[in-house]
Write a protein that holds these residues in place. Sequence first.
Motif, short mmCIF file in Angstrom:
data_model
loop_
_atom_site.label_atom_id
_atom_site.label_comp_id
_atom_site.label_asym_id
_atom_site.label_seq_id
_atom_site.Cartn_x
_atom_site.Cartn_y
_atom_site.Cartn_z
N HIS A 136 0.83 -1.20 0.00
CA HIS A 136 0.00 0.00 0.00
C HIS A 136 0.87 1.25 0.00
O HIS A 136 2.01 1.24 0.46
CB HIS A 136 -0.94 0.01 1.20
N ALA A 137 0.31 2.34 -0.55
CA ALA A 137 1.02 3.62 -0.59
C ALA A 137 0.73 4.39 0.69
O ALA A 137 0.52 3.81 1.75
CB ALA A 137 0.62 4.40 -1.84
N TRP A 138 0.71 5.70 0.62
CA TRP A 138 0.45 6.53 1.78
C TRP A 138 -0.82 7.34 1.51
O TRP A 138 -1.28 7.44 0.37
CB TRP A 138 1.64 7.45 2.06
N PRO A 139 -1.42 7.93 2.54
CA PRO A 139 -2.67 8.67 2.33
C PRO A 139 -2.46 9.93 1.52
O PRO A 139 -1.42 10.57 1.60
CB PRO A 139 -3.13 8.99 3.76
N ALA A 140 -3.46 10.28 0.74
CA ALA A 140 -3.39 11.47 -0.11
C ALA A 140 -3.90 12.69 0.65
O ALA A 140 -4.94 12.62 1.32
CB ALA A 140 -4.22 11.27 -1.37
N SER A 141 -3.18 13.78 0.55
CA SER A 141 -3.69 15.04 1.06
C SER A 141 -4.65 15.63 0.02
O SER A 141 -4.50 15.40 -1.18
CB SER A 141 -2.55 16.02 1.32
N GLU A 142 -5.63 16.36 0.49
CA GLU A 142 -6.62 16.95 -0.42
C GLU A 142 -5.95 18.04 -1.27
O GLU A 142 -5.16 18.85 -0.76
CB GLU A 142 -7.77 17.53 0.37
N VAL A 143 -6.28 18.08 -2.55
CA VAL A 143 -5.77 19.11 -3.45
C VAL A 143 -6.89 20.11 -3.69
O VAL A 143 -7.90 19.78 -4.32
CB VAL A 143 -5.30 18.51 -4.78
N VAL B 132 4.60 17.52 -11.26
CA VAL B 132 4.00 17.09 -12.52
C VAL B 132 2.55 16.69 -12.29
O VAL B 132 1.64 17.09 -13.04
CB VAL B 132 4.79 15.90 -13.11
N GLN B 133 2.31 15.90 -11.25
CA GLN B 133 0.93 15.49 -10.96
C GLN B 133 0.03 16.71 -10.71
O GLN B 133 -1.10 16.76 -11.20
CB GLN B 133 0.90 14.62 -9.70
N ARG B 134 0.53 17.67 -9.96
CA ARG B 134 -0.28 18.83 -9.60
C ARG B 134 -0.60 19.69 -10.83
O ARG B 134 -1.71 20.22 -10.94
CB ARG B 134 0.42 19.63 -8.50
N VAL B 135 0.37 19.82 -11.73
CA VAL B 135 0.10 20.55 -12.96
C VAL B 135 -0.99 19.84 -13.76
O VAL B 135 -1.92 20.47 -14.28
CB VAL B 135 1.39 20.70 -13.80
N TRP B 136 -0.87 18.52 -13.89
CA TRP B 136 -1.88 17.78 -14.64
C TRP B 136 -3.25 17.85 -13.98
O TRP B 136 -4.27 18.01 -14.66
CB TRP B 136 -1.44 16.32 -14.78
N TYR C 172 -0.62 7.31 -11.66
CA TYR C 172 0.78 7.35 -11.21
C TYR C 172 1.14 6.01 -10.61
O TYR C 172 0.45 5.51 -9.71
CB TYR C 172 0.92 8.49 -10.20
N VAL C 173 2.24 5.43 -11.07
CA VAL C 173 2.73 4.14 -10.58
C VAL C 173 4.16 4.33 -10.08
O VAL C 173 4.98 4.99 -10.72
CB VAL C 173 2.69 3.07 -11.69
N GLN C 174 4.44 3.76 -8.93
CA GLN C 174 5.80 3.79 -8.38
C GLN C 174 6.13 2.41 -7.82
O GLN C 174 5.26 1.72 -7.29
CB GLN C 174 5.90 4.84 -7.27
N ASN C 175 7.38 2.01 -7.97
CA ASN C 175 7.83 0.71 -7.47
C ASN C 175 8.62 0.85 -6.18
O ASN C 175 9.01 1.95 -5.78
CB ASN C 175 8.69 0.00 -8.52
N PRO D 268 1.10 7.37 -5.33
CA PRO D 268 0.77 6.66 -6.57
C PRO D 268 -0.52 5.89 -6.43
O PRO D 268 -0.93 5.52 -5.33
CB PRO D 268 1.96 5.72 -6.76
N ARG D 269 -1.16 5.66 -7.57
CA ARG D 269 -2.35 4.81 -7.56
C ARG D 269 -1.95 3.36 -7.24
O ARG D 269 -2.65 2.65 -6.52
CB ARG D 269 -3.07 4.86 -8.91
N GLU D 270 -0.82 2.93 -7.83
CA GLU D 270 -0.27 1.61 -7.52
C GLU D 270 1.15 1.78 -7.00
O GLU D 270 1.96 2.48 -7.60
CB GLU D 270 -0.24 0.71 -8.75
N TYR D 271 1.40 1.15 -5.86
CA TYR D 271 2.71 1.18 -5.22
C TYR D 271 3.14 -0.28 -5.10
O TYR D 271 2.58 -1.04 -4.29
CB TYR D 271 2.58 1.85 -3.85
#
Length: 409
Positions: free
Chosen positions: A2-9, A65-69, A78-81, A123-126
Amino acid sequence: MHAWPASEVPALPGKGRDLRIHDTATGGLVDLAPGPVARIYVCGITPYDATHMGHAATYNAFDLVQRVWLDTKRQVHYVQNVTDIDDPLLERAVRDGHDWSALAERETALFREDMTALRMLPPREYIGAVESIPSIVPLVERLRDAGAAYELDGDVYFSVEADPHFGEVSRLDAEAMRLLSAERGGDPERPGKKNPIDPLLWQAARDGEPRWDGASLGPGRPGWHIECVAIALDHLGMGFDIQGGGSDLVFPHHEMGASHAQALTGEHPFARTYVHAGMVGLHGEKMSKSRGNLVFVSALRRDGVDPAAIRLALLSHHYRADWEWTDQVLQDAVDRLARWRSAVSRPDGPSADALVEEVREALAQDLDAPAALAAVDRWAALQHTEGGTDEGAPGLVSRAVDALLGVAL
């Protein structure tokens, strides 16, 4: 994993601009116009000593990059390994007398805490390398069966000659590749290889090391580059928008990964754009685990440093620049954070509509975060010297800084 919690944008009025960004493969700026869902893969940590400021600077770049998009009203995939099995991890575990899997789990958990504190969008997938082995094995078998890979004393190597596009990511000559291969985990001096820089796809089991069922490959563990290829192909497919990481990943990691994928699929390119963040130094040398000259995010947090100040320190340098971490860099960020928070704490202020557009424009032009910070500095200075009558301005500035820069005021 699992990844980490997302802060609200926060949502901002209007719409952001499409991103123009530096592409390593072409050596110039390119205009990105993804579809409704922008796709990005960023290489993650090898979890044996996380998270130093070099890591933080890299993930900050791709968070922008994510925030601009997101500001262009797109979704982001977004995927991160996590490279939770590799030589450096095993070596550290032996050195410190730890179980390698427990070490990886502990450092990955710390990384998550640091990313949460810094308000990095998850990321959506970690995905960990270990959990990807069932996907990796058939890819190696396919490369071998297609003649794009070969066995050497039980190990399986990729043949770089199998990809006609090999070399297009890094644009390096053969000698430079050989030197970097030796420096960054390769084995160019091993006898019997078809090409000295051919990378390992599957390493046969060694005494005292973890191993997994490799089906027709035999027991062993995966090489470094094929891990990211398997994860990216599983979750993003070919031709995703950005492959990202630090500049030390250009070769061999991103070059080899692209060739693995292109040889597997017969398609080109693996990624449409290759984006790389600069290196962070300390005391005149690149900050790295091997040198031990590290400044850790978690240590700064334990010392009471506001994570927002750490993030501003990162943002004060252009993502592609190599730069030096100093006490003064951090102090300047602490002072800037105090000025900004004081400015937005007032009930009204100068109009901020133009400021939002300035920040958007700066980030759209190759993630020029220093220019974005300078724009907010000017608004804060005007607020402190002249003030204003726009009751909505402080709130708009606060939301824009949060949404576009990831800094909570």
